[in-house]
Design a protein around this motif. Sequence first.
Motif, PDB file in Angstrom:
ATOM      1  N   GLY A 224     -35.673  17.625  17.031  1.00  0.00           N
ATOM      2  CA  GLY A 224     -36.618  18.002  18.557  1.00  0.00           C
ATOM      3  C   GLY A 224     -36.120  16.448  19.351  1.00  0.00           C
ATOM      4  N   GLN A 225     -36.322  15.211  18.970  1.00  0.00           N
ATOM      5  CA  GLN A 225     -35.563  14.554  20.079  1.00  0.00           C
ATOM      6  C   GLN A 225     -34.296  14.340  20.401  1.00  0.00           C
ATOM      7  N   GLU A 226     -33.430  15.445  20.030  1.00  0.00           N
ATOM      8  CA  GLU A 226     -32.150  15.650  20.066  1.00  0.00           C
ATOM      9  C   GLU A 226     -32.281  16.956  21.194  1.00  0.00           C
ATOM     10  N   PHE A 227     -33.083  17.853  20.551  1.00  0.00           N
ATOM     11  CA  PHE A 227     -32.891  19.340  21.350  1.00  0.00           C
ATOM     12  C   PHE A 227     -33.533  18.698  23.127  1.00  0.00           C
ATOM     13  N   HIS A 228     -34.379  18.049  22.900  1.00  0.00           N
ATOM     14  CA  HIS A 228     -35.246  17.637  24.132  1.00  0.00           C
ATOM     15  C   HIS A 228     -34.029  16.783  24.750  1.00  0.00           C
ATOM     16  N   ALA A 229     -33.602  15.738  24.672  1.00  0.00           N
ATOM     17  CA  ALA A 229     -32.056  15.162  24.945  1.00  0.00           C
ATOM     18  C   ALA A 229     -31.039  15.701  26.087  1.00  0.00           C
TER      19      ALA A 229
END
Length: 93
Positions: free
Chosen positions: A20-25
């Motif tokens: 999720g963090q990578e997706f948002h980045a």
Amino acid sequence: MIAPRHFGRGPDAQALERAGQEFHAFAAVLDETLAGRTWLVGDRLSYADFRVASVLPFAAEARLPLDGYRHIEDWHARLMDLDAWRSPFEGLD
């Protein structure tokens, strides 16, 4: 709708959090790149648009959190205006 499949013990909460963090980045980078542009590269539709957007038809099913990424949503709406994008398998019965 496709039923979720679980192999083993189920989803790894930490892996989902990292994803999720990578997706948002990366979604933020894409959204910023699309700001002020109609298409991803230059001023016309290209292979890059189709390649990068290939996941978007499955975004709802995959529960991709696209809300708030206005430029990505607008770009996908432009792609949805294309018959071939909206119905890629039409006539292949």
